[in-house]
Enzyme design. Structure first.
Site, short mmCIF file in Angstrom:
data_model
loop_
_atom_site.label_atom_id
_atom_site.label_comp_id
_atom_site.label_asym_id
_atom_site.label_seq_id
_atom_site.Cartn_x
_atom_site.Cartn_y
_atom_site.Cartn_z
N LYS A 11 0.85 -1.20 0.00
CA LYS A 11 0.00 0.00 0.00
C LYS A 11 0.88 1.25 0.00
CE LYS A 11 0.73 2.10 3.87
NZ LYS A 11 1.51 2.64 4.58
N ALA A 101 10.63 -2.49 5.60
CA ALA A 101 10.71 -1.23 6.37
C ALA A 101 10.75 -0.02 5.43
CB ALA A 101 11.92 -1.24 7.31
N THR A 109 0.65 -6.69 4.99
CA THR A 109 -0.09 -7.38 3.92
C THR A 109 0.17 -8.89 3.98
OG1 THR A 109 -0.80 -7.13 1.62
CG2 THR A 109 1.59 -7.14 1.99
N ASP A 141 -2.41 -1.17 9.92
CA ASP A 141 -2.56 -1.26 8.46
C ASP A 141 -3.18 -2.59 8.00
OD1 ASP A 141 -1.45 1.21 7.87
OD2 ASP A 141 0.57 0.42 7.55
P1 ATP Z 1 4.42 0.04 7.55
O1 ATP Z 1 4.26 0.72 6.22
O2 ATP Z 1 3.19 -0.73 7.98
O3 ATP Z 1 5.05 0.87 8.61
P2 ATP Z 1 6.82 -1.09 6.59
O4 ATP Z 1 6.59 -1.41 5.15
O5 ATP Z 1 7.51 0.19 6.89
O6 ATP Z 1 5.44 -1.15 7.31
P3 ATP Z 1 7.66 -3.79 7.05
O7 ATP Z 1 8.20 -4.12 5.69
O8 ATP Z 1 6.37 -4.40 7.42
O9 ATP Z 1 7.62 -2.21 7.28
O10 ATP Z 1 8.82 -4.21 8.08
C1 ATP Z 1 9.03 -3.63 9.32
C2 ATP Z 1 9.85 -4.61 10.16
O11 ATP Z 1 9.04 -5.72 10.50
C3 ATP Z 1 11.07 -5.18 9.43
O12 ATP Z 1 12.22 -4.57 9.91
C4 ATP Z 1 11.06 -6.68 9.73
O13 ATP Z 1 12.12 -7.05 10.58
C5 ATP Z 1 9.76 -6.95 10.48
N1 ATP Z 1 8.88 -7.95 9.86
C6 ATP Z 1 8.12 -8.83 10.51
N2 ATP Z 1 7.39 -9.58 9.68
C7 ATP Z 1 7.68 -9.18 8.44
C8 ATP Z 1 7.24 -9.58 7.15
N3 ATP Z 1 6.34 -10.59 6.98
N4 ATP Z 1 7.70 -8.91 6.09
C9 ATP Z 1 8.59 -7.90 6.26
N5 ATP Z 1 9.07 -7.49 7.45
C10 ATP Z 1 8.62 -8.11 8.55
#
Ligand code: ATP
Length: 316
Positions: A11, A101, A109, A141
């Site tokens: 998203k 992240a 998702t 989210d």
């Molecule tokens: P948001 O936009 O909801 O803040 P994000 O895209 O910034 O999320 P994610 O990619 O979800 O962040 O990852 C954040 C942290 O969560 C990562 O540093 C990772 O260690 C941990 N994590 C736990 N589960 C997952 C997963 N299934 N996929 C990716 N990261 C994950």
């Protein structure tokens, strides 16, 4: 069926406004969330042992209990112990394409896909709103990720109202591979710097309504006016992330200089996207940004806005 493969879209935020603090410690938000066809693929397979196993080849994705997909499965086993006893454990394989992240809700998702997949694998027959109630226990989210599309999100991001779909628009996304931004850091820093301007009574509908400025972008979405949407993109978190990460600020500027409808950071960043009115324009923007920033650390993706959340790709 003993196995399901699901497609889980990332998203972006088209709009993110921080209104104030909530009694539960989260922020009160007004957002417009949008699914894009940059996706992870999640396979769920019933296994005979009563365990949850997570596999992912991406080195930065944890395979233990801290993985959001694991937490989603653990929640389902706790909520539906009879189904867990009947069908056994589950092996979850995540094919990661969504950067980590990055402000693109990658973990959220994946968790949404596990909820949808276990509902199917265990023949529970849950409604979308029941799935979204479970999703809210995993993260702000996650309820949006279940349904996807285009939606207004309020509360801590989990109260959703659908908007008309925008799937004739495209985005080019840019992220420096070595750069990550912690979402808690971004919100805490925002609170430290701008907390004095928060609405104090976020429980009052009237004071919330006075503080929200999303009306113009919502109107532009309803009219499917890409030019106006591009001009109304807004993200409060840019106020703390851009000064701290000059590379992100520069990337945003390069998008803007290359004729996009609008450019903005998604969520807490550091991903920046440029909104484009056609696939051809997006291809051109991608090439121009690449030429302007030849840094091999910069990853670029082209994606279409999409009107779907979690989708089943196959079952066996
Ligand atoms: P948001 O936009 O909801 O803040 P994000 O895209 O910034 O999320 P994610 O990619 O979800 O962040 O990852 C954040 C942290 O969560 C990562 O540093 C990772 O260690 C941990 N994590 C736990 N589960 C997952 C997963 N299934 N996929 C990716 N990261 C994950």
């Amino acid at each position: 069926m003993r196995s399901y493969t699901l497609i889980a879209p990332a998203k972006i935020n088209l709009y993110l406004e921080i209104l104030g603090d909530r009694p539960d410690g989260y922020h009160e938000l007004a957002m417009v969330l949008q699914s894009i066809n940059l996706t992870d693929k999640i396979n769920l397979r019933s296994i005979s042992t009563d365990t949850i196993r997570v596999h992912c080849e991406h080195p930065q994705v944890p395979m233990d209990k801290s993985n959001l997909a694991y937490r989603a499965a653990a929640l389902m086993t706790a909520e539906f112990p009879a189904a867990f006893a009947q069908y056994g454990g589950v092996e979850i394989t995540i094919q990661k394409q969504i950067p980590i992240a990055a402000g693109l809700a990658g973990g959220s998702t994946d968790a949404a896909a596990v909820l949808v997949g276990l509902d199917l694998l265990w023949k529970l027959g849950l409604t979308q709103s029941e799935l979204q109630e479970l999703a809210a226990q995993l993260g702000s989210d996650v309820p949006f990720c279940v349904a996807g599309g285009t939606a207004i999100a309020t509360g801590r991001g989990d109260q959703l109202s659908p908007l008309p779909s925008l799937d004739n628009l495209y985005v080019v996304l840019g992220k420096y591979r070595s750069l990550t931004v912690s979402t808690p850091w971004a919100y805490q820093t925002y609170r430290q710097q701008f907390g004095s301007s928060y609405v104090t009574d976020t429980q009052s509908l009237e004071s919330r309504a006075r503080a929200v400025h999303s009306e113009a972008i919502v109107k532009a979405i309803i009219h499917e006016d890409g030019v106006e949407i591009g001009q109304r993109l807004h993200n409060d978190l840019e106020r703390v992330v851009l000064p701290e990460y000059p590379q992100v600020l520069q990337l945003r500027q390069v998008f803007q200089d290359n004729g996009v409808l609008g450019a903005m950071m998604s969520g807490s960043g550091p991903t920046v996207f440029g909104l484009c009115e056609s696939y051809a324009q997006a291809q051109q923007v991608q090439q121009q940004v690449r030429a302007a920033i030849p840094d091999p650390d910069l990853d670029l993706w082209l994606a279409q806005l999409c009107s779907t959340g979690i989708q089943v790709a196959s079952s066996h």
